[in-house]
Design a protein around this motif. Structure first.
Motif, PDB file in Angstrom:
ATOM      1  N   SER A  42      36.027  10.443 -45.139  1.00 47.66           N
ATOM      2  CA  SER A  42      35.233  10.376 -46.374  1.00 47.66           C
ATOM      3  C   SER A  42      34.089  11.380 -46.360  1.00 47.66           C
ATOM      4  CB  SER A  42      34.685   8.956 -46.560  1.00 47.66           C
ATOM      5  OG  SER A  42      35.740   8.030 -46.721  1.00 47.66           O
ATOM      6  N   GLN A  53      24.240  14.891 -53.526  1.00 43.18           N
ATOM      7  CA  GLN A  53      25.667  14.777 -53.826  1.00 43.18           C
ATOM      8  C   GLN A  53      26.470  14.266 -52.629  1.00 43.18           C
ATOM      9  OE1 GLN A  53      27.018  15.421 -57.025  1.00 43.18           O
ATOM     10  NE2 GLN A  53      24.797  15.306 -57.394  1.00 43.18           N
ATOM     11  N   PHE A  54      25.757  13.763 -51.625  1.00 45.13           N
ATOM     12  CA  PHE A  54      26.417  13.210 -50.436  1.00 45.13           C
ATOM     13  C   PHE A  54      26.052  11.731 -50.306  1.00 45.13           C
ATOM     14  CE2 PHE A  54      26.533  17.716 -49.807  1.00 45.13           C
ATOM     15  CZ  PHE A  54      27.721  17.951 -49.116  1.00 45.13           C
ATOM     16  N   GLU A  95      34.702  18.383 -51.567  1.00 45.63           N
ATOM     17  CA  GLU A  95      34.607  18.272 -53.025  1.00 45.63           C
ATOM     18  C   GLU A  95      33.333  18.919 -53.560  1.00 45.63           C
ATOM     19  OE1 GLU A  95      37.244  14.163 -53.570  1.00 45.63           O
ATOM     20  OE2 GLU A  95      35.046  14.052 -53.414  1.00 45.63           O
ATOM     21  N   VAL A  96      32.223  18.686 -52.906  1.00 43.97           N
ATOM     22  CA  VAL A  96      30.959  19.283 -53.370  1.00 43.97           C
ATOM     23  C   VAL A  96      31.037  20.801 -53.302  1.00 43.97           C
ATOM     24  CG1 VAL A  96      28.500  19.542 -52.860  1.00 43.97           C
ATOM     25  CG2 VAL A  96      29.546  17.272 -52.794  1.00 43.97           C
ATOM     26  N   TYR A 104      29.064  16.671 -58.333  1.00 43.79           N
ATOM     27  CA  TYR A 104      29.796  17.710 -57.621  1.00 43.79           C
ATOM     28  C   TYR A 104      30.827  17.103 -56.671  1.00 43.79           C
ATOM     29  CZ  TYR A 104      26.774  21.364 -59.448  1.00 43.79           C
ATOM     30  OH  TYR A 104      26.124  22.228 -60.289  1.00 43.79           O
ATOM     31  N   TYR A 105      30.661  15.838 -56.336  1.00 37.53           N
ATOM     32  CA  TYR A 105      31.693  15.176 -55.537  1.00 37.53           C
ATOM     33  C   TYR A 105      32.839  14.770 -56.455  1.00 37.53           C
ATOM     34  CZ  TYR A 105      29.240  10.922 -57.145  1.00 37.53           C
ATOM     35  OH  TYR A 105      28.644   9.947 -57.902  1.00 37.53           O
ATOM     36  N   ASN A 118      33.921  14.419 -48.927  1.00 39.10           N
ATOM     37  CA  ASN A 118      32.696  14.547 -49.722  1.00 39.10           C
ATOM     38  C   ASN A 118      32.226  16.002 -49.694  1.00 39.10           C
ATOM     39  OD1 ASN A 118      29.583  12.573 -49.820  1.00 39.10           O
ATOM     40  ND2 ASN A 118      30.257  14.246 -51.072  1.00 39.10           N
ATOM     41  N   THR A 161      35.487  10.874 -52.852  1.00 39.60           N
ATOM     42  CA  THR A 161      34.147  10.353 -52.605  1.00 39.60           C
ATOM     43  C   THR A 161      33.926   9.075 -53.385  1.00 39.60           C
ATOM     44  OG1 THR A 161      33.297  12.587 -52.227  1.00 39.60           O
ATOM     45  CG2 THR A 161      31.682  10.872 -52.756  1.00 39.60           C
TER      46      THR A 161
END
Length: 465
Positions: A102, A89-90, A109-110, A20-21, A106, A25
């Motif tokens: 960042s 996802q992090f 984007e997720v 999902y990133y 992150n 990321t």
């Protein structure tokens, strides 16, 4: 593993197809391999960022900057992120350059890729919903990251309060249990005057409770937000009313009273609130470590030390000395406290190192603050459950040391004078004869008077008029 290709201003990068990133990321993962600790291990921070993104979406929709389809998808995705559904996802390292960019990207984007799914699209189809253009609308890392950090730190401190409160209760319970245990107090490791073991433990409860109160007093500094500042505090790329609206929504979402900073330029470059909290964590650590020093000293021995209390035996203490049991729990807490004290210096230097309109060192501030709060909470739990709750008093040993000490002569000074009391103390110490006998023998007091004044229990409180 299959990949999708994403690109940013620096060019294309392959991204795992199920991630999902996105591309920014991936770049952070390439650049910042420092601690090996991803931000996912600080779930409060991830939850706080999700709250900020959700509040921003609401505010942007209210002000007509974001359409309902995109806005509602962002809100639902942010809600899911806050629930912990996408913690894995992090992966960005907790320490990175870029002032937290960042971490912010992150999250963008997720949330964006999950929102795309909600809207019926594929991950990476940013023509329909974009991480920067929509999820990060009216925002900058420079207002998102510090606001998220403040919220997450407030939540984390609630966990610390819980453990410290329980530790206070444990010491208070021991204070009551040991209320009738007479012992010698000491100053500079030398005999002073009698007291009760209960008074000693009650004092530990008070000193920790005092720090809980001080930490509560400074936490409101964390509810001032610079949301709406965007890059440097001028509010570029926002509209009038956005700062107030986003803070209003953020308050409702977090159940905290988030207020807009009076001066967004100042609030964007100032990290003073973090210095305050870090300093308070240091103070808690200094005092908690001192308490642990006392517990180790009071339990020393058992045959050649003070041996006034017994700590619960947790594990064999030596690979060579049979039956030796060490005070491992207070020792571990001491080390936690040393780490927190060191973390405070890091926070101090990072706060001082900021330049002009932004402090780029907030990631190291975040890392150290979260580590300090988490370690102190865990250490407090360990100290309570595996040490304090199981402490017992060696009543006979405490009474023996009171009987042997000449410190009780202090109680005679107001009546017989300092010089006479000092002379009696020296003779008692040299000959081993009781202070009571020497006072009566010299005719300074009758036996009844001396016995009354030398009653150790009477010395543990002010005398009646």
């Amino acid at each position: 593993m299959t990949f999708r290709t994403e690109k940013d201003s620096l060019g294309p990068r392959k991204v795992p197809a199920d991630a999902y990133y996105g591309v920014q990321t991936v770049r952070a993962l390439e650049n910042f391999q420092i601690t090996g600790i991803p931000i996912s291990l600080f779930p409060r921070l991830v939850q706080a960022i999700a709250c900020v993104k959700k509040a921003a979406a609401y505010a942007n929709m209210e002000l007509g900057l974001l359409d309902e389809e995109r806005g509602n998808a962002i809100i639902q995705a942010a809600r899911e992120v806050r629930s912990g559904k996408f913690n894995d996802q992090f992966p960005v390292d907790v320490i990175q350059g870029g002032a937290g960019t960042s971490v912010n990207m992150n999250a963008n984007e997720v949330i964006c890729n999950r929102a795309l799914e909600i809207m019926g699209h594929e991950k990476g189809e940013y023509q329909y919903l974009h991480p920067n253009n929509h999820v990060n609308l009216s925002q900058s890392t420079n207002d998102v990251y510090p606001t998220s950090l403040k919220i997450a730190l407030t939540w984390s401190c609630a966990d610390l309060f819980k453990e410290l409160d329980l530790l206070v209760e444990s010491f208070e319970a021991k204070g009551e249990e040991f209320a009738d245990v007479l012992k010698m107090g000491r100053t500079q490791l030398q005999d002073a005057v009698p007291m009760t073991l209960g008074q000693e433990f009650a004092a530990y409860a008070v000193t920790i409770h005092e720090d809980i109160s001080r930490l509560h007093e400074i936490l409101p500094f964390l509810t001032e937000s610079n949301m709406g500042a965007t890059a440097i505090g001028t509010g570029i790329n926002t509209v009038e009313g956005y700062a107030e609206a986003v803070c209003r929504f953020l308050s409702a979402i977090t159940d905290l009273e988030i207020t807009p900073a009076v001066n967004l330029v100042e609030a964007t470059n100032d990290t003073g609130a973090f210095v305050l909290v870090s300093g308070m964590l240091k103070r808690i650590s200094v005092k908690l470590s001192k308490v642990c020093n006392d517990l180790r000293l009071l339990s020393s021995g058992p045959h050649t030390g003070l041996n006034e209390i017994n700590l619960p035996a947790m594990q064999p203490g030596s690979s060579i000395m049979p039956a030796k049991v060490n005070p491992v729990i207070p020792e571990a807490v001491n080390q936690v406290c040393y780490q927190v004290i060191g973390n405070d210096l890091t926070v101090t230097m990072a706060a001082e190192g900021g330049q002009l309109e932004l402090n780029v060192f907030e990631p190291i501030i975040a890392f150290n603050l979260f580590q300090s709060v988490d370690m102190l909470a865990r250490a407090s739990l360990m100290l309570r459950k595996r040490c304090v709750d199981g402490i017992t008093a060696n009543r006979e040993r405490c009474a023996e040391l009171v009987h042997r000490s000449v410190g009780a002569v202090t109680a005679l000074s107001p009546v017989i004078g300092y010089e006479a009391a000092a002379s009696i103390a020296k003779e008692s110490d040299k000959t081993g004869r009781p202070v009571l006998d020497l006072v009566v023998e010299r005719g300074l007091l009758s036996r009844d008077e001396a016995e009354k004044m030398l009653d150790p229990l009477a010395m543990t409180r002010p005398s009646a008029r």
